[in-house]
Scaffold this active site. Structure first.
Site, mmCIF file in Angstrom:
data_model
loop_
_atom_site.group_PDB
_atom_site.id
_atom_site.type_symbol
_atom_site.label_atom_id
_atom_site.label_comp_id
_atom_site.label_asym_id
_atom_site.label_seq_id
_atom_site.Cartn_x
_atom_site.Cartn_y
_atom_site.Cartn_z
ATOM 1 N N HIS A 92 47.288 40.112 63.891
ATOM 2 C CA HIS A 92 46.232 40.461 64.833
ATOM 3 C C HIS A 92 45.751 39.191 65.535
ATOM 4 O O HIS A 92 46.100 38.091 65.142
ATOM 5 C CB HIS A 92 45.074 41.157 64.124
ATOM 6 C CG HIS A 92 44.487 40.350 63.007
ATOM 7 N ND1 HIS A 92 45.052 40.307 61.750
ATOM 8 C CD2 HIS A 92 43.409 39.549 62.961
ATOM 9 C CE1 HIS A 92 44.334 39.517 60.986
ATOM 10 N NE2 HIS A 92 43.328 39.031 61.700
ATOM 11 N N ALA A 93 44.955 39.334 66.563
ATOM 12 C CA ALA A 93 44.542 38.204 67.390
ATOM 13 C C ALA A 93 43.140 37.720 67.062
ATOM 14 O O ALA A 93 42.261 38.493 66.708
ATOM 15 C CB ALA A 93 44.600 38.599 68.870
#
Length: 85
Positions: A53-54
């Site tokens: 995920h970011a």
């Protein structure tokens, strides 16, 4: 916004002693940002993937306390891999 070129390896001090070794982290000294939260990730099976995920504006310091792992950083334009052991 950060990019992968902003990511570096920061070595921590190691004080050797017959009674055991000591390594320490200090905000704004050997860690160049304020530590707000600590996560411990352990017992991850070989070959498993975590994350995926970011984080758009986050500074992290990763430590391989036991075992080893590879971190793949991707800023949308470039990728950079780090191996920790």
């Amino acid at each position: 916004m950060y990019n992968v070129e902003d990511c570096i390896i920061i070595d921590l001090p190691k004080i050797n002693s017959d009674a055991g070794n000591l390594t320490f982290l200090e905000n704004d000294k050997n860690i160049p940002f304020e530590i707000k939260r600590i996560y411990y990730l352990y017992d991850v099976p070989m070959g498993a993937e975590r994350g995926g995920h970011a984080h758009y504006e986050l500074e992290q310091y990763l430590v391989a306390a036991s075992g080893s792992f590879t971190v793949v950083l991707d800023d949308g334009e470039k990728k950079k891999r780090f191996f920790f052991k």
